[in-house]
Structure formats: C-alpha cells, structure tokens
Scaffold this motif. Sequence first.
Motif, PDB file in Angstrom:
ATOM      1  N   THR A   1     -82.191 -84.671 -20.235  1.00  0.00           N
ATOM      2  CA  THR A   1     -81.753 -84.348 -21.604  1.00  0.00           C
ATOM      3  C   THR A   1     -80.228 -84.345 -21.713  1.00  0.00           C
TER       4      THR A   1
ATOM      5  N   GLY B   1     -85.962 -78.283 -32.549  1.00  0.00           N
ATOM      6  CA  GLY B   1     -86.735 -77.900 -31.358  1.00  0.00           C
ATOM      7  C   GLY B   1     -85.750 -77.493 -30.279  1.00  0.00           C
ATOM      8  N   THR B   2     -84.931 -76.509 -30.618  1.00  0.00           N
ATOM      9  CA  THR B   2     -83.767 -76.168 -29.782  1.00  0.00           C
ATOM     10  C   THR B   2     -84.148 -75.526 -28.449  1.00  0.00           C
ATOM     11  N   GLY B   3     -85.322 -74.896 -28.367  1.00  0.00           N
ATOM     12  CA  GLY B   3     -85.756 -74.277 -27.104  1.00  0.00           C
ATOM     13  C   GLY B   3     -84.746 -73.227 -26.651  1.00  0.00           C
TER      14      GLY B   3
ATOM     15  N   CYS C   1     -80.090 -75.318 -25.271  1.00  0.00           N
ATOM     16  CA  CYS C   1     -79.211 -76.031 -24.329  1.00  0.00           C
ATOM     17  C   CYS C   1     -78.457 -77.209 -24.979  1.00  0.00           C
ATOM     18  N   ILE C   2     -79.095 -77.943 -25.892  1.00  0.00           N
ATOM     19  CA  ILE C   2     -78.423 -79.095 -26.511  1.00  0.00           C
ATOM     20  C   ILE C   2     -77.360 -78.599 -27.498  1.00  0.00           C
TER      21      ILE C   2
ATOM     22  N   ASP D   1     -86.156 -74.010 -34.441  1.00  0.00           N
ATOM     23  CA  ASP D   1     -87.359 -74.080 -33.604  1.00  0.00           C
ATOM     24  C   ASP D   1     -88.487 -73.377 -34.347  1.00  0.00           C
ATOM     25  N   ILE D   2     -89.699 -73.751 -33.988  1.00  0.00           N
ATOM     26  CA  ILE D   2     -90.873 -73.110 -34.594  1.00  0.00           C
ATOM     27  C   ILE D   2     -91.252 -71.867 -33.799  1.00  0.00           C
ATOM     28  N   SER D   3     -90.724 -71.749 -32.591  1.00  0.00           N
ATOM     29  CA  SER D   3     -91.080 -70.640 -31.695  1.00  0.00           C
ATOM     30  C   SER D   3     -90.048 -69.513 -31.765  1.00  0.00           C
TER      31      SER D   3
ATOM     32  N   SER E   1     -87.748 -72.854 -38.217  1.00  0.00           N
ATOM     33  CA  SER E   1     -88.097 -73.939 -39.136  1.00  0.00           C
ATOM     34  C   SER E   1     -89.101 -74.867 -38.474  1.00  0.00           C
ATOM     35  N   ASN E   2     -90.058 -75.321 -39.278  1.00  0.00           N
ATOM     36  CA  ASN E   2     -90.957 -76.387 -38.836  1.00  0.00           C
ATOM     37  C   ASN E   2     -90.179 -77.689 -39.065  1.00  0.00           C
ATOM     38  N   LEU E   3     -89.771 -78.330 -38.009  1.00  0.00           N
ATOM     39  CA  LEU E   3     -88.864 -79.493 -38.060  1.00  0.00           C
ATOM     40  C   LEU E   3     -87.723 -79.194 -39.042  1.00  0.00           C
TER      41      LEU E   3
ATOM     42  N   ASN F   1     -84.849 -83.137 -28.845  1.00  0.00           N
ATOM     43  CA  ASN F   1     -85.737 -83.443 -27.720  1.00  0.00           C
ATOM     44  C   ASN F   1     -87.078 -82.830 -28.115  1.00  0.00           C
TER      45      ASN F   1
ATOM     46  N   PRO G   1     -91.366 -82.373 -28.741  1.00  0.00           N
ATOM     47  CA  PRO G   1     -92.552 -82.571 -27.897  1.00  0.00           C
ATOM     48  C   PRO G   1     -92.989 -84.028 -28.045  1.00  0.00           C
TER      49      PRO G   1
ATOM     50  N   VAL H   1     -96.510 -75.879 -26.779  1.00  0.00           N
ATOM     51  CA  VAL H   1     -95.872 -76.282 -28.048  1.00  0.00           C
ATOM     52  C   VAL H   1     -94.587 -77.088 -27.798  1.00  0.00           C
ATOM     53  N   ALA H   2     -94.006 -76.912 -26.625  1.00  0.00           N
ATOM     54  CA  ALA H   2     -92.775 -77.642 -26.293  1.00  0.00           C
ATOM     55  C   ALA H   2     -93.078 -79.016 -25.709  1.00  0.00           C
TER      56      ALA H   2
HETATM   57  C1  LIG Z   1     -89.330 -80.487 -25.417  1.00  0.00           C
HETATM   58  S1  LIG Z   1     -88.897 -78.888 -26.020  1.00  0.00           S
HETATM   59  C2  LIG Z   1     -87.115 -79.054 -26.070  1.00  0.00           C
HETATM   60  C3  LIG Z   1     -86.376 -77.749 -25.892  1.00  0.00           C
HETATM   61  C4  LIG Z   1     -84.858 -77.934 -25.717  1.00  0.00           C
HETATM   62  N1  LIG Z   1     -84.273 -78.595 -26.863  1.00  0.00           N
HETATM   63  C5  LIG Z   1     -84.578 -78.721 -24.453  1.00  0.00           C
HETATM   64  O1  LIG Z   1     -84.212 -79.899 -24.559  1.00  0.00           O
HETATM   65  O2  LIG Z   1     -84.723 -78.149 -23.353  1.00  0.00           O
HETATM   66  C6  LIG Z   1     -89.399 -78.994 -27.692  1.00  0.00           C
HETATM   67  C7  LIG Z   1     -89.095 -77.767 -28.555  1.00  0.00           C
HETATM   68  O3  LIG Z   1     -89.569 -78.044 -29.890  1.00  0.00           O
HETATM   69  C8  LIG Z   1     -90.165 -76.882 -30.426  1.00  0.00           C
HETATM   70  N2  LIG Z   1     -91.091 -77.332 -31.466  1.00  0.00           N
HETATM   71  C9  LIG Z   1     -92.340 -77.852 -31.324  1.00  0.00           C
HETATM   72  N3  LIG Z   1     -92.849 -78.188 -32.531  1.00  0.00           N
HETATM   73  C10 LIG Z   1     -91.903 -77.889 -33.458  1.00  0.00           C
HETATM   74  C11 LIG Z   1     -91.824 -78.004 -34.873  1.00  0.00           C
HETATM   75  N4  LIG Z   1     -92.834 -78.510 -35.574  1.00  0.00           N
HETATM   76  N5  LIG Z   1     -90.700 -77.593 -35.495  1.00  0.00           N
HETATM   77  C12 LIG Z   1     -89.665 -77.079 -34.767  1.00  0.00           C
HETATM   78  N6  LIG Z   1     -89.670 -76.939 -33.429  1.00  0.00           N
HETATM   79  C13 LIG Z   1     -90.773 -77.347 -32.774  1.00  0.00           C
HETATM   80  C14 LIG Z   1     -90.795 -76.188 -29.244  1.00  0.00           C
HETATM   81  O4  LIG Z   1     -90.972 -74.810 -29.510  1.00  0.00           O
HETATM   82  C15 LIG Z   1     -89.758 -76.474 -28.145  1.00  0.00           C
HETATM   83  O5  LIG Z   1     -88.796 -75.450 -28.071  1.00  0.00           O
END
Ligand SMILES: C[S@@+](CC[C@H](N)C(=O)[O-])C[C@H]1O[C@@H](n2cnc3c(N)ncnc32)[C@H](O)[C@@H]1O
Length: 283
Positions: A100, A123-125, A128-129, A147-149, A172-174, A188, A190, A210-211
Amino acid sequence: MKWTIGALLKRATEILRERGSRSPRLDAELLLSYSLGFKSRVELYTNFDRPLTEEEVENYRKLIVRRAKGEPVAYITGRKEFFGFSFKVERGVLIPRSETELLVEVVYERVKDKEGLKIIDVGTGSGCIAISLCKLTKNKHEIIGVDISEKALKVAKENAENLSCPVEFKKSNLLKEINEKVDVVVSNPPYISFDDKRVDREVVKFEPAVALFAGKTGFEVIESLIKEAREKLKPGGFIALEFGEGQGERVKELLEERGFKGVKIFKDLSGIDRVALGVKEDV
Ligand SMILES: C[S@@+](CC[C@H](N)C(=O)[O-])C[C@H]1O[C@@H](n2cnc3c(N)ncnc32)[C@H](O)[C@@H]1O
C-alpha cells in the motif's frame, strides 16, 4: 538452562519456521524486542549474549505460542510500521501492508507541489494512508479519512493524534457522507472475492472480513467507489486505487467506462499490477 538473547532467538526461529511462518527470524526478533521493551531490534544484537531471567523467557514463550497459532505479529505487539511511521493496530482493524506504500507514493507525487487540496481516503482503516500523506505533505492539504467501521475510526484517530496529524475522520459508507466536491479520492478498498482460495488462512482468521472481502466478484466495492468518485471529484481531480493481483485490466476498464482519462496502472515491488490512477476530465 540459562537462555541468552541470541540462543532464545535461534530456538524461537526454529519453532516458528516449523509452524509455517514465512518470516520466522523477523517474527522472533520483533516479538523479543517488544517483550523486552526495546526500542528497536538493533538492541537485540547489541545485547546478544545477555542472559535472560526466567520471567523474561516465560513472557516471550507466551508470545511465541500466540504467533505459532497464526496470530499476526502486529496484533501481538499492537504496532505496525508503514512508510517509516509507527501505527497502532488492533483486532478489527486491517494491518497496513507494504504494497500500500505504492498507493501513497503515487498520490504524493501528484500533490506534493500543490497546496490546499481536499483529499479523501476511503476505507481508512488504521489511517495509514491519510496520515502518511499528511506527514509527507506537511499539512499542506485538507485530508479526510472515512470508514464504515467505528473500530477503525477510533484507531485512526488515535494514530493521527500520536503522529500529530490534523486529519479528520468520519463515518461514511464510501463517499455518501461527503457533501462537497473533492480533488483527490484515494482508497485501498476491500477487493477479495468471497471464494478466492489464495487468501492466507491466517489473514481470514484474524483480520476483519469487512476490510478484505468485497462480494462475489471482488470488484463490487471498487465499482461503487469509482461511480461515487465520478460524482464527487472536481474536474481535473483524480482517483487512485489499490486492487488485487489479476484485477488491473478490469479496474482500468471500469475507470474508463465511467469517463476517467489517462488511466495508468502501477506495479508494486514484486512486479504485480497494484495501483490504478484516473483523472476526471476538465469539463
Ligand atoms: C483493505 S482495508 C484498508 C485499510 C487501510 N486503508 C489500509 O490500507 O491499511 C479496507 C477498509 O475499508 C473499510 N470499508 C469496507 N467497506 C466500506 C464501505 N462501504 N465504506 C467505507 N469503508 C469501508 C474497512 O472497514 C477497512 O477499514
């Protein structure tokens, strides 16, 4: 037997190798330096012949047992290095991957000489980005991580605070909760399909579904995100996305179908197509 650091490392490495770790020596070193409270692995080598107390050996043994059962080192130590910065991680939040870093580099190259851009990390998790971009660009841009989580957002906020970065985090959902136009969408997302057999069992067991998983094809989240980004980006703005092995061609097509121009694909250090970039045309 009185264990020294060097002898214990050797034994732990053998155990982890037998248990299938792909990086047994590194894992053994990271866990021992964590267990002894060292600041870096180098201290193991400057103390190689130091004898360990029974308590130190026992504490380390417990960590090696967890690792031998497949738990990732980063969840045991609670930390993972990304782009030279140390991030907190915990169960429920994806462990940042070195691949990443390419996504961060691609975005950084295009924003480093500008100021005041609005950048959204979807999807900031762990953050880190968003946080690495904030550190690299020295706060010159407005960066928001979504992020949704809830768990991910909590950890991302802690990381931003620990690394003194004024990144805003939002549930936020996306891009649905982003109500203004933005200059950059980075993500980054899923991207693994439900029946992809290549995923390590260790990853599936310990990291949040979910990630990782996107649906039947693996493109479901990427496809929705490209569609939403098309609406939210300013003309001249761009999207940069990470995707999985073998997905590059389809991601390029999806971007072009939605009208993105100058679509480029970047390879990671293993020579695998990993990141796509597309620009929303000036209209
Ligand atoms: C592959 S992980 C990436 C996390 C971080 N950005 C990284 O690169 O390590 C995907 C992230 O997207 C989030 N996610 C999944 N579906 C989502 C959605 N519909 N809206 C927002 N975030 C979402 C997950 O909770 C997860 O944190």
